[in-house]
Design a protein around this motif. Structure first.
Motif, short mmCIF file in Angstrom:
data_model
loop_
_atom_site.label_atom_id
_atom_site.label_comp_id
_atom_site.label_asym_id
_atom_site.label_seq_id
_atom_site.Cartn_x
_atom_site.Cartn_y
_atom_site.Cartn_z
N CYS A 180 52.83 13.60 55.09
CA CYS A 180 53.32 12.73 54.13
C CYS A 180 51.88 12.55 53.43
O CYS A 180 51.85 12.40 52.00
N THR A 181 50.65 12.43 54.26
CA THR A 181 49.56 11.91 53.42
C THR A 181 48.99 13.01 52.68
O THR A 181 48.84 12.77 51.39
N ASP A 182 49.24 14.29 52.99
CA ASP A 182 48.69 15.50 52.08
C ASP A 182 49.64 15.60 50.83
O ASP A 182 48.97 15.62 49.77
N MET A 211 47.56 5.31 54.18
CA MET A 211 48.29 6.58 54.93
C MET A 211 46.99 7.32 55.95
O MET A 211 47.63 7.90 56.90
N LEU A 212 46.04 7.67 55.31
CA LEU A 212 45.07 8.54 55.94
C LEU A 212 44.54 7.80 57.31
O LEU A 212 44.32 8.28 58.30
N VAL A 213 44.49 6.50 57.01
CA VAL A 213 43.73 5.52 58.20
C VAL A 213 44.97 5.53 59.41
O VAL A 213 44.74 5.78 60.49
N ARG A 214 46.14 5.52 58.97
CA ARG A 214 47.43 5.23 59.97
C ARG A 214 47.47 6.66 60.63
O ARG A 214 47.51 6.74 62.04
N THR A 215 47.36 7.88 60.03
CA THR A 215 47.32 9.11 60.31
C THR A 215 46.23 9.45 61.58
O THR A 215 46.50 9.84 62.70
N ALA A 247 55.78 4.53 58.20
CA ALA A 247 55.17 3.86 57.10
C ALA A 247 54.66 4.97 56.03
O ALA A 247 54.76 4.73 54.92
N ASN A 248 54.10 6.11 56.52
CA ASN A 248 53.44 6.96 55.73
C ASN A 248 54.65 7.79 54.63
O ASN A 248 54.46 7.95 53.46
N ALA A 249 55.77 8.03 55.24
CA ALA A 249 56.65 8.59 54.74
C ALA A 249 57.16 7.68 53.41
O ALA A 249 57.48 8.04 52.57
#
Length: 295
Positions: A180-182, A211-215, A247-249
Protein backbone atom coordinates in the motif's frame (compact mmCIF):
# COMPACT_ATOMS: atom_id res chain seq x y z
CA UNK A 1 23.85 -6.71 17.24
CA UNK A 2 23.20 -6.30 13.52
CA UNK A 3 19.60 -6.84 12.42
CA UNK A 4 20.18 -5.93 8.79
CA UNK A 5 19.45 -8.66 6.25
CA UNK A 6 22.47 -10.57 5.04
CA UNK A 7 23.07 -11.35 1.38
CA UNK A 8 21.41 -14.77 1.55
CA UNK A 9 18.29 -13.25 3.08
CA UNK A 10 18.16 -10.50 0.47
CA UNK A 11 18.53 -13.13 -2.26
CA UNK A 12 15.70 -15.11 -0.68
CA UNK A 13 13.39 -12.07 -0.71
CA UNK A 14 14.26 -11.27 -4.32
CA UNK A 15 13.77 -14.88 -5.42
CA UNK A 16 10.35 -15.20 -3.76
CA UNK A 17 9.21 -11.84 -5.11
CA UNK A 18 10.23 -12.82 -8.64
CA UNK A 19 8.55 -16.22 -8.31
CA UNK A 20 5.28 -14.69 -7.16
CA UNK A 21 5.40 -11.89 -9.72
CA UNK A 22 5.78 -14.46 -12.48
CA UNK A 23 3.26 -16.96 -11.18
CA UNK A 24 0.73 -14.78 -9.35
CA UNK A 25 1.06 -11.28 -10.77
CA UNK A 26 -1.72 -8.75 -11.15
CA UNK A 27 -3.40 -10.53 -14.08
CA UNK A 28 -3.56 -13.78 -12.11
CA UNK A 29 -4.83 -11.93 -9.04
CA UNK A 30 -7.64 -10.27 -10.95
CA UNK A 31 -8.51 -13.52 -12.72
CA UNK A 32 -8.77 -15.24 -9.34
CA UNK A 33 -11.00 -12.47 -8.00
CA UNK A 34 -13.26 -12.29 -11.04
CA UNK A 35 -13.50 -16.06 -11.35
CA UNK A 36 -13.78 -16.92 -7.68
CA UNK A 37 -16.64 -14.97 -6.20
CA UNK A 38 -16.12 -11.45 -7.53
CA UNK A 39 -18.21 -8.62 -6.14
CA UNK A 40 -20.41 -10.93 -4.10
CA UNK A 41 -17.45 -11.67 -1.84
CA UNK A 42 -16.23 -14.82 -0.14
CA UNK A 43 -15.01 -16.68 -3.20
CA UNK A 44 -16.23 -20.09 -4.23
CA UNK A 45 -13.59 -22.17 -2.46
CA UNK A 46 -11.50 -22.95 -5.53
CA UNK A 47 -7.76 -23.00 -4.96
CA UNK A 48 -5.07 -22.99 -7.64
CA UNK A 49 -3.50 -26.37 -6.99
CA UNK A 50 -0.88 -25.72 -9.64
CA UNK A 51 0.32 -22.64 -7.79
CA UNK A 52 0.23 -24.55 -4.51
CA UNK A 53 2.41 -27.28 -5.99
CA UNK A 54 4.87 -24.75 -7.40
CA UNK A 55 5.16 -23.09 -4.00
CA UNK A 56 5.88 -26.49 -2.50
CA UNK A 57 8.54 -27.24 -5.09
CA UNK A 58 10.16 -23.87 -4.40
CA UNK A 59 10.48 -24.77 -0.72
CA UNK A 60 7.83 -22.32 0.53
CA UNK A 61 6.22 -24.81 2.91
CA UNK A 62 9.38 -26.78 3.76
CA UNK A 63 11.44 -23.68 4.45
CA UNK A 64 11.98 -24.47 8.14
CA UNK A 65 12.26 -28.24 7.88
CA UNK A 66 15.78 -29.67 8.38
CA UNK A 67 17.64 -30.57 5.21
CA UNK A 68 17.80 -34.22 6.27
CA UNK A 69 13.99 -34.24 6.13
CA UNK A 70 13.88 -32.73 2.69
CA UNK A 71 13.51 -29.14 3.85
CA UNK A 72 15.46 -25.97 3.23
CA UNK A 73 16.85 -25.77 6.76
CA UNK A 74 16.16 -22.08 7.42
CA UNK A 75 14.57 -20.45 10.45
CA UNK A 76 11.72 -18.25 11.59
CA UNK A 77 13.48 -15.00 10.56
CA UNK A 78 13.65 -16.24 6.97
CA UNK A 79 10.04 -17.44 7.12
CA UNK A 80 8.74 -13.98 7.99
CA UNK A 81 10.61 -12.57 4.98
CA UNK A 82 8.92 -15.09 2.71
CA UNK A 83 5.46 -14.51 4.17
CA UNK A 84 5.83 -10.76 3.84
CA UNK A 85 6.26 -11.31 0.10
CA UNK A 86 3.21 -13.58 0.03
CA UNK A 87 1.21 -10.87 1.77
CA UNK A 88 2.44 -8.27 -0.68
CA UNK A 89 1.27 -10.45 -3.59
CA UNK A 90 -2.06 -11.34 -1.91
CA UNK A 91 -1.51 -15.04 -2.58
CA UNK A 92 -4.78 -16.79 -1.64
CA UNK A 93 -5.12 -19.94 0.41
CA UNK A 94 -4.21 -21.19 3.92
CA UNK A 95 -0.49 -20.58 3.44
CA UNK A 96 0.39 -20.25 7.11
CA UNK A 97 -1.47 -23.37 8.23
CA UNK A 98 0.10 -25.49 5.49
CA UNK A 99 3.57 -24.12 6.26
CA UNK A 100 3.24 -24.75 10.00
CA UNK A 101 1.92 -28.29 9.35
CA UNK A 102 4.71 -29.17 6.90
CA UNK A 103 6.57 -31.20 9.51
CA UNK A 104 3.58 -33.21 10.71
CA UNK A 105 1.18 -33.64 7.77
CA UNK A 106 2.37 -35.84 4.94
CA UNK A 107 2.41 -34.02 1.61
CA UNK A 108 2.11 -30.50 3.07
CA UNK A 109 5.80 -29.69 2.63
CA UNK A 110 5.65 -30.55 -1.07
CA UNK A 111 2.47 -28.57 -1.70
CA UNK A 112 0.56 -31.75 -2.52
CA UNK A 113 -1.76 -31.29 0.46
CA UNK A 114 -3.64 -28.15 1.54
CA UNK A 115 -3.98 -27.72 5.29
CA UNK A 116 -6.30 -25.30 7.07
CA UNK A 117 -6.91 -24.67 10.75
CA UNK A 118 -9.90 -23.94 12.94
CA UNK A 119 -9.52 -20.53 14.56
CA UNK A 120 -10.00 -20.15 18.32
CA UNK A 121 -12.35 -17.36 17.24
CA UNK A 122 -14.47 -19.95 15.43
CA UNK A 123 -13.54 -19.27 11.81
CA UNK A 124 -12.10 -21.66 9.23
CA UNK A 125 -10.64 -20.29 5.98
CA UNK A 126 -10.68 -22.37 2.82
CA UNK A 127 -12.47 -25.29 4.45
CA UNK A 128 -13.85 -26.79 1.25
CA UNK A 129 -10.50 -26.61 -0.54
CA UNK A 130 -8.50 -28.18 2.29
CA UNK A 131 -7.38 -31.80 2.36
CA UNK A 132 -6.62 -31.66 6.09
CA UNK A 133 -8.36 -29.60 8.78
CA UNK A 134 -6.58 -29.06 12.08
CA UNK A 135 -9.28 -28.96 14.75
CA UNK A 136 -12.92 -29.92 14.64
CA UNK A 137 -14.97 -28.40 11.82
CA UNK A 138 -18.11 -30.34 12.74
CA UNK A 139 -21.21 -28.28 12.10
CA UNK A 140 -19.36 -25.69 10.05
CA UNK A 141 -21.58 -23.08 8.44
CA UNK A 142 -20.52 -21.00 5.46
CA UNK A 143 -20.40 -17.26 6.15
CA UNK A 144 -19.92 -14.38 3.78
CA UNK A 145 -16.37 -13.08 3.77
CA UNK A 146 -15.52 -9.47 2.98
CA UNK A 147 -12.44 -10.75 1.12
CA UNK A 148 -13.35 -12.28 -2.27
CA UNK A 149 -10.33 -14.59 -2.02
CA UNK A 150 -10.86 -15.94 1.50
CA UNK A 151 -13.94 -18.16 1.82
CA UNK A 152 -14.89 -18.65 5.47
CA UNK A 153 -16.88 -21.07 7.60
CA UNK A 154 -17.91 -20.60 11.23
CA UNK A 155 -17.63 -23.27 13.93
CA UNK A 156 -17.45 -23.23 17.74
CA UNK A 157 -14.03 -21.82 18.59
CA UNK A 158 -11.68 -23.34 21.16
CA UNK A 159 -7.98 -23.43 21.94
CA UNK A 160 -5.14 -20.97 21.40
CA UNK A 161 -3.11 -19.84 18.43
CA UNK A 162 0.45 -21.11 18.02
CA UNK A 163 2.88 -18.16 18.26
CA UNK A 164 4.43 -19.00 14.89
CA UNK A 165 1.00 -18.82 13.23
CA UNK A 166 0.44 -15.38 14.73
CA UNK A 167 3.89 -14.16 13.65
CA UNK A 168 3.63 -15.39 10.06
CA UNK A 169 0.20 -13.80 9.72
CA UNK A 170 1.70 -10.56 11.04
CA UNK A 171 4.37 -10.85 8.36
CA UNK A 172 1.64 -11.09 5.71
CA UNK A 173 0.11 -7.93 7.15
CA UNK A 174 3.47 -6.17 6.80
CA UNK A 175 3.45 -7.23 3.15
CA UNK A 176 0.10 -5.51 2.63
CA UNK A 177 1.30 -2.40 4.50
CA UNK A 178 4.39 -2.23 2.28
CA UNK A 179 2.42 -2.77 -0.94
CA UNK A 180 0.00 0.00 0.00
CA UNK A 181 2.87 2.38 0.74
CA UNK A 182 4.53 1.67 -2.59
CA UNK A 183 1.24 1.95 -4.48
CA UNK A 184 0.38 5.28 -2.85
CA UNK A 185 3.80 6.76 -3.58
CA UNK A 186 3.75 5.53 -7.18
CA UNK A 187 0.30 7.02 -7.79
CA UNK A 188 1.20 10.30 -6.08
CA UNK A 189 4.19 10.75 -8.37
CA UNK A 190 2.21 10.38 -11.59
CA UNK A 191 -1.28 11.75 -10.84
CA UNK A 192 -1.51 15.44 -11.69
CA UNK A 193 -3.94 17.99 -10.28
CA UNK A 194 -3.87 21.78 -10.53
CA UNK A 195 -0.86 21.59 -12.82
CA UNK A 196 1.42 19.44 -10.62
CA UNK A 197 1.70 15.90 -9.33
CA UNK A 198 -0.32 15.36 -6.17
CA UNK A 199 2.79 14.07 -4.40
CA UNK A 200 3.89 17.68 -4.22
CA UNK A 201 1.02 18.60 -1.91
CA UNK A 202 1.85 18.60 1.77
CA UNK A 203 -1.24 16.64 2.82
CA UNK A 204 -0.39 13.81 0.44
CA UNK A 205 3.25 13.85 1.59
CA UNK A 206 2.09 13.46 5.18
CA UNK A 207 -0.12 10.50 4.30
CA UNK A 208 2.71 8.71 2.50
CA UNK A 209 5.22 9.49 5.25
CA UNK A 210 2.86 8.12 7.89
CA UNK A 211 2.39 4.94 5.86
CA UNK A 212 6.15 4.44 5.63
CA UNK A 213 6.59 4.92 9.37
CA UNK A 214 3.85 2.40 10.19
CA UNK A 215 5.30 -0.13 7.76
CA UNK A 216 8.85 0.11 9.08
CA UNK A 217 7.75 0.04 12.72
CA UNK A 218 5.66 -3.08 12.14
CA UNK A 219 8.41 -4.71 10.08
CA UNK A 220 10.98 -4.08 12.82
CA UNK A 221 8.64 -5.58 15.42
CA UNK A 222 7.98 -8.66 13.29
CA UNK A 223 11.68 -9.17 12.53
CA UNK A 224 12.58 -8.73 16.18
CA UNK A 225 9.93 -11.20 17.32
CA UNK A 226 11.18 -13.69 14.73
CA UNK A 227 14.61 -13.56 16.36
CA UNK A 228 13.40 -13.88 19.96
CA UNK A 229 10.31 -16.06 19.29
CA UNK A 230 8.86 -14.52 22.45
CA UNK A 231 5.04 -14.93 22.54
CA UNK A 232 4.48 -11.49 24.06
CA UNK A 233 6.68 -9.81 21.47
CA UNK A 234 4.84 -11.75 18.78
CA UNK A 235 1.48 -10.50 20.12
CA UNK A 236 2.81 -6.95 20.09
CA UNK A 237 4.12 -7.38 16.56
CA UNK A 238 0.69 -8.62 15.42
CA UNK A 239 -0.93 -5.53 16.92
CA UNK A 240 1.43 -3.22 15.06
CA UNK A 241 1.18 -5.20 11.82
CA UNK A 242 -2.63 -5.19 11.88
CA UNK A 243 -2.66 -1.44 12.45
CA UNK A 244 -0.14 -0.85 9.66
CA UNK A 245 -1.99 -3.03 7.14
CA UNK A 246 -5.47 -1.60 7.77
CA UNK A 247 -4.43 2.03 8.22
CA UNK A 248 -2.10 1.97 5.22
CA UNK A 249 -4.78 0.46 3.01
CA UNK A 250 -7.19 3.19 4.08
CA UNK A 251 -4.62 5.92 3.44
CA UNK A 252 -3.73 4.36 0.10
CA UNK A 253 -7.40 4.62 -0.85
CA UNK A 254 -7.33 8.25 0.21
CA UNK A 255 -4.28 9.01 -1.95
CA UNK A 256 -5.93 7.36 -4.95
CA UNK A 257 -9.07 9.47 -4.43
CA UNK A 258 -12.25 8.40 -6.21
CA UNK A 259 -10.39 5.92 -8.42
CA UNK A 260 -9.20 4.04 -5.34
CA UNK A 261 -12.76 3.14 -4.35
CA UNK A 262 -13.57 1.38 -7.63
CA UNK A 263 -13.69 -2.39 -8.05
CA UNK A 264 -11.04 -2.19 -10.79
CA UNK A 265 -8.40 -0.80 -8.42
CA UNK A 266 -6.51 -3.33 -6.29
CA UNK A 267 -6.36 -1.26 -3.13
CA UNK A 268 -9.66 -2.55 -1.76
CA UNK A 269 -8.40 -6.13 -2.08
CA UNK A 270 -5.55 -5.40 0.32
CA UNK A 271 -7.88 -3.62 2.74
CA UNK A 272 -10.30 -6.55 2.78
CA UNK A 273 -7.54 -9.14 3.23
CA UNK A 274 -6.08 -7.02 6.06
CA UNK A 275 -9.48 -6.97 7.78
CA UNK A 276 -9.80 -10.75 7.51
CA UNK A 277 -6.27 -11.45 8.77
CA UNK A 278 -6.80 -9.08 11.69
CA UNK A 279 -10.00 -10.86 12.74
CA UNK A 280 -8.95 -14.42 11.92
CA UNK A 281 -5.68 -14.73 13.85
CA UNK A 282 -5.26 -13.27 17.36
CA UNK A 283 -7.58 -10.25 17.02
CA UNK A 284 -6.41 -6.96 18.43
CA UNK A 285 -8.34 -7.21 21.71
CA UNK A 286 -6.77 -10.57 22.58
CA UNK A 287 -3.31 -9.47 21.46
CA UNK A 288 -3.58 -6.35 23.63
CA UNK A 289 -4.68 -8.47 26.60
CA UNK A 290 -1.63 -10.72 26.20
CA UNK A 291 0.74 -7.76 26.09
CA UNK A 292 -1.00 -6.06 29.02
CA UNK A 293 -0.92 -9.23 31.11
CA UNK A 294 2.81 -9.54 30.53
CA UNK A 295 3.38 -5.92 31.55
Amino acid sequence: MDFRLDQDQRDLVRGVRELLAGRFGREALRAAVDGGGGRDGGGDGRLDRGLWKELGEAGFFALRLPEERGGVGLGLPEAVLVFEEAGRALVPGPLVATHVAAGSVRGAAEGAVVVTEVSPEGLVPWLEAADVVLGSAEGAVSVRSVDPLTPLHRVPGTGEWAPETVLLTAAEQVGTAAWCTDAAVAYATRREQFGQVIGGFQAVKHLCAGMLVRTELARAAVHGAAVTADPVEIAGAKLLADEAAVANARDCLQVHGGMGFTWEADVHLHLKRAWVRAALVLPGERAAEEVAAAL
